[in-house]
Scaffold this motif. Structure first.
Motif, PDB file in Angstrom:
ATOM      1  N   GLN A 100     -40.836   7.058 -26.749  1.00 47.48           N
ATOM      2  CA  GLN A 100     -41.997   7.952 -26.799  1.00 47.48           C
ATOM      3  C   GLN A 100     -42.818   7.865 -25.519  1.00 47.48           C
ATOM      4  O   GLN A 100     -43.335   8.872 -25.027  1.00 47.48           O
ATOM      5  N   LEU A 101     -42.922   6.645 -24.977  1.00 45.44           N
ATOM      6  CA  LEU A 101     -43.643   6.479 -23.716  1.00 45.44           C
ATOM      7  C   LEU A 101     -42.902   7.199 -22.587  1.00 45.44           C
ATOM      8  O   LEU A 101     -43.513   7.881 -21.759  1.00 45.44           O
ATOM      9  N   ASN A 105     -44.361  10.333 -20.381  1.00 45.77           N
ATOM     10  CA  ASN A 105     -44.366  10.325 -18.909  1.00 45.77           C
ATOM     11  C   ASN A 105     -43.557  11.490 -18.353  1.00 45.77           C
ATOM     12  O   ASN A 105     -43.934  12.099 -17.336  1.00 45.77           O
ATOM     13  N   LEU A 106     -42.454  11.814 -19.013  1.00 43.35           N
ATOM     14  CA  LEU A 106     -41.601  12.919 -18.557  1.00 43.35           C
ATOM     15  C   LEU A 106     -42.335  14.257 -18.692  1.00 43.35           C
ATOM     16  O   LEU A 106     -42.351  15.065 -17.762  1.00 43.35           O
ATOM     17  N   LEU A 223     -48.251   2.034 -29.005  1.00 42.40           N
ATOM     18  CA  LEU A 223     -47.187   1.982 -30.003  1.00 42.40           C
ATOM     19  C   LEU A 223     -46.095   1.006 -29.578  1.00 42.40           C
ATOM     20  O   LEU A 223     -45.526   0.290 -30.413  1.00 42.40           O
ATOM     21  N   ALA A 224     -45.805   0.965 -28.282  1.00 43.15           N
ATOM     22  CA  ALA A 224     -44.779   0.045 -27.789  1.00 43.15           C
ATOM     23  C   ALA A 224     -45.210  -1.405 -27.986  1.00 43.15           C
ATOM     24  O   ALA A 224     -44.421  -2.248 -28.434  1.00 43.15           O
ATOM     25  N   ASP A 389     -45.513  15.848 -26.845  1.00 44.83           N
ATOM     26  CA  ASP A 389     -45.498  17.034 -27.688  1.00 44.83           C
ATOM     27  C   ASP A 389     -44.118  17.150 -28.325  1.00 44.83           C
ATOM     28  O   ASP A 389     -43.131  17.448 -27.659  1.00 44.83           O
ATOM     29  N   ASP A 390     -44.043  16.904 -29.639  1.00 40.63           N
ATOM     30  CA  ASP A 390     -42.745  16.929 -30.324  1.00 40.63           C
ATOM     31  C   ASP A 390     -42.156  18.327 -30.371  1.00 40.63           C
ATOM     32  O   ASP A 390     -40.935  18.494 -30.431  1.00 40.63           O
ATOM     33  N   TYR A 391     -43.009  19.356 -30.332  1.00 35.00           N
ATOM     34  CA  TYR A 391     -42.472  20.725 -30.335  1.00 35.00           C
ATOM     35  C   TYR A 391     -41.683  20.990 -29.059  1.00 35.00           C
ATOM     36  O   TYR A 391     -40.603  21.574 -29.099  1.00 35.00           O
TER      37      TYR A 391
END
Length: 400
Positions: A100-101, A105-106, A223-224, A389-391
């Motif tokens: 997720q991190l 960043n991407l 979260l990490a 953004d999961d979308y």
């Protein structure tokens, strides 16, 4: 290429995400294996083989000689097996949090590169319009000079203005190529050559109204570390469980010579934890210290992220306020001034140099406004993509 499309392309071609997915799969496979009993051990041997004398190396003449076959099974307690499996599951959760991190960043890096390209394109369009307009002014100055209605100085001033604008255009083109190279890092060289389209929605972000503790704790950095805390706590529980020794059971069958009975042996092995104070207790203390270390890092990262988020919000909101001032006051005033000086030139009350100077000031203010908007949009991107953004990350077929 829109901003969302650029981010989807970047997600789709990221090998780092592929690597982290593979690590997650590996950890979960190991979790299944760790929950099983160890493999049984097949044991083969010869006991009490005569080494000298008339029965030397005979397998059948001495009553004590036996050919033995057996099996040994170590039996860790169910609690330990469950904790070992849980440890690898926690590792999988930690890798997913790191994923997720990486994703955040991407998306953030792609957004910043896309914005640089977008605003370089907007600045180029503005300068190109001004170059065309100034070239018309060169023609007008030439015509006025030939008909004795203007001076040669006006001609040179107009030509110099065109040259200066072309030089600034070269600078903008350099910035645009640099932005394209950065964007190519995320979306590939072919996609980076496509012109940008659509407007970035930098005017709003979910964090603009209130920064809550729950929002901050969703940051991938936190979260990490939270996943590391879970993994460290599991290892501490496993170290606590290791203070209770496991057992091993063994059974063997021994064959003797034809005149003697065969033998059956059964045994149990139990490790003697005779120095728990300096071994098992020390291991447990080390694991508990790692839990404390991870918790302290979590609190420090929470404070750091809160300060960074509030700083970004301040910069973003200040930029929005300044842009309103540019749009409503500075740009209209500069436009009115340049129109007034050019009108004065047309009716003979001023020279062309003054008009071009006023026009140059207007262009500078417009470019400053675009630069300010770009900086504000960059602050927005850093805020908006703190959490991925999961979308954007979903495949196109999964999107409505």
């Amino acid at each position: 290429m829109t901003l969302a499309e650029a981010q989807r392309i970047a997600v789709g071609r990221s090998q780092q995400l592929v690597a982290q997915d593979a690590l997650t799969t590996a950890a979960r496979e190991q979790a299944v294996a760790a929950g099983q009993l160890p493999d049984p051990v097949l044991k083969l041997g010869i006991d009490n083989l005569p080494a000298n004398g008339p029965d030397r190396l005979s397998l059948t003449r001495d009553f004590m000689t036996m050919r033995r076959i057996g099996v040994m099974q170590e039996i860790p307690r169910a609690e330990k097996r469950q904790l070992r499996a849980e440890k690898f599951e926690r590792d999988a959760g930690r890798v997913q949090a790191q994923r997720q991190l990486t994703l955040a960043n991407l998306q953030q890096g792609t957004a910043l590169a896309w914005l640089d390209r977008y605003y370089a394109q907007a600045q180029r369009e503005l300068l190109q319009q001004q170059i065309e307009e100034t070239r018309l002014q060169v023609q007008a100055a030439d015509s006025a000079f030939r008909t004795n209605r203007g001076s040669q100085a006006d001609v040179f001033a107009a030509r110099a203005a065109v040259i200066m604008l072309q030089d600034r255009l070269s600078q903008i083109d350099r910035q645009s190529r640099g932005a394209a190279l950065m964007l190519a890092r995320w979306v590939g060289a072919a996609a980076a050559e496509r012109p940008t389209s659509g407007s970035p929605p930098w005017q709003s972000t979910p964090l603009q109204d209130h920064v809550s503790s729950d929002q901050l704790k969703r940051h991938p950095d936190l979260l990490a570390i939270s996943a590391e805390i879970d993994a460290a706590e599991t290892e501490a529980r496993l170290a606590q469980a290791n203070k209770k020794a496991d057992i091993s059971v063994e059974a063997s069958y021994a064959q003797r010579g034809p005149g003697f009975s065969n033998m059956l042996s059964i045994g149990v092995s139990i490790p003697l934890q005779w120095d728990q104070k300096n071994r098992q207790n020390r291991e447990l203390g080390a694991k508990l210290a790692m839990v404390d270390e991870a918790k302290a890092r979590y609190e420090d990262m929470l404070r750091k992220n809160e300060a960074e988020v509030r700083s970004l919000l301040n910069e973003w909101q200040t930029g929005k306020e300044r842009l309103v001032r540019y749009r409503d006051e500075l740009i209209p005033t500069a436009r009115q001034r340049s129109e007034a000086t050019l009108t004065a030139y047309r009716i003979g009350k001023s020279d062309l140099a003054a008009g071009l100077s006023a026009r140059r000031d207007e262009i500078d203010i417009r470019l400053q406004a675009l630069t300010l908007e770009m900086e504000t949009a960059r602050f927005w991107a850093q805020l908006n993509f703190l959490i991925p953004d999961d979308y954007i990350s979903a495949p196109a077929k999964d999107q409505p």
